[in-house]
Write an enzyme that holds these catalytic residues in place. Structure first.
Site, PDB file in Angstrom:
ATOM      1  N   ASP A  62      34.902  50.212  37.441  1.00 40.41           N
ATOM      2  CA  ASP A  62      34.152  48.979  37.121  1.00 40.41           C
ATOM      3  C   ASP A  62      32.632  49.130  37.040  1.00 40.41           C
ATOM      4  O   ASP A  62      31.907  48.194  37.410  1.00 40.41           O
ATOM      5  CB  ASP A  62      34.473  47.876  38.134  1.00 40.41           C
ATOM      6  N   LYS A  74      42.232  47.148  33.676  1.00 40.17           N
ATOM      7  CA  LYS A  74      42.917  46.394  34.737  1.00 40.17           C
ATOM      8  C   LYS A  74      42.477  44.941  34.706  1.00 40.17           C
ATOM      9  O   LYS A  74      41.428  44.602  34.145  1.00 40.17           O
ATOM     10  CB  LYS A  74      42.645  47.020  36.110  1.00 40.17           C
ATOM     11  N   CYS A  93      37.151  46.111  44.703  1.00 44.65           N
ATOM     12  CA  CYS A  93      37.935  47.050  43.892  1.00 44.65           C
ATOM     13  C   CYS A  93      38.000  48.452  44.478  1.00 44.65           C
ATOM     14  O   CYS A  93      39.042  49.103  44.393  1.00 44.65           O
ATOM     15  CB  CYS A  93      37.410  47.067  42.465  1.00 44.65           C
TER      16      CYS A  93
END
Length: 194
Positions: free
Chosen positions: A20, A96, A129
Site C-alpha cells: 500500500d 486487495k 495492513c
C-alpha cells in the site's frame, strides 16, 4: 560454486512485499500519513536491493470498494502506487480490498507456487495492513521480517488523547515481535541490506 548455488536458492525463497505505498498516503493525498516520504524512501532502498539481487518482489495495491470509502478509490490518482516504488512489468502486483493482503487475493497461491517461504514486509499502515498481513502470514507458516524504518502510519486518537504515529508504530511492531519474534523479526533497512 555450491555456496553460490545455495545463496541463489535461498534468495529465491525470500520475497519483498511492499504494501500500500500509494499516492493517497502522501502529502496532498486524502489520507496523509506521518513521514510517508521517509518510509517510502527506505522501501525504495529495499526495492533496489531486491532488484539488484534478482530476488522476488510483490507489490500490494489496495483498492477501496466499501461503501463510504474516502481514499484508494478505483481509477483515482490517489489509488495508484507511488512513484518511489513503481513496479516493473516483471514484478507481481496483487490487488486487495481488505487490510489483510491474503484475504480474497491470489497472494497465498502465488507464494506457494513460487516456493517462497520468507517474507520481507514494508509499507503502510503499520497498525492496519502491515499488522494484519504479518499475522496472517505467520498463520500460513511464513517466516516474516518487517523493515522497521520502511513502515509508517498516522496519529490516532484514543480516549480523547492523540497517540503520535511513531508511538502507534512502535507499539504494533513490539507486538509483532512478541515472544522472540513470534510473528516477525524486526530489522532496519540498513541492517537487512548489510
Amino acid at each position: 560454486m555450491v555456496q553460490k548455488t545455495k545463496e541463489i536458492s535461498e534468495n529465491n525463497k525470500t520475497a519483498l512485499i511492499i504494501i500500500d505505498i500509494q499516492n493517497d498516503y502522501f502529502p496532498g493525498g486524502t489520507m496523509e500519513l506521518v513521514s510517508a516520504d521517509e518510509a517510502a524512501s527506505k522501501a525504495a532502498h529495499m526495492l533496489s536491493y531486491f532488484r539488484r539481487k534478482e530476488m522476488p518482489v510483490i507489490h500490494v495495491q489496495h483498492i477501496a470498494v466499501q461503501e463510504g470509502a474516502t481514499f484508494f478509490l478505483p481509477t483515482t490518482k490517489g489509488a495508484e502506487i507511488h512513484k518511489s516504488v513503481t513496479p516493473l512489468k516483471t514484478e507481481k502486483v496483487i490487488t486487495k480490498n481488505f487490510p489483510n493482503s491474503f484475504r480474497d487475493t491470489e497472494l497465498l497461491d502465488y507464494l506457494k507456487k513460487n516456493n517462497i517461504s520468507k517474507l520481507i514486509l514494508c509499507g503502510m499502515m503499520t497498525d492496519v495492513c502491515i499488522d494484519s498481513t504479518t499475522r496472517a502470514a505467520m498463520d500460513f507458516g511464513f517466516e516474516n521480517t518487517i523493515i522497521i524504518d520502511a513502515v509508517t502510519t498516522r496519529n490516532r486518537e484514543f480516549n480523547g488523547k492523540v497517540i503520535p504515529a511513531e508511538q502507534v508504530t512502535e507499539s504494533y511492531l513490539s507486538g509483532l515481535n512478541a515472544l522472540g519474534g513470534l510473528y516477525a523479526k524486526l530489522e532496519s533497512s540498513e541492517k537487512y541490506i548489510n
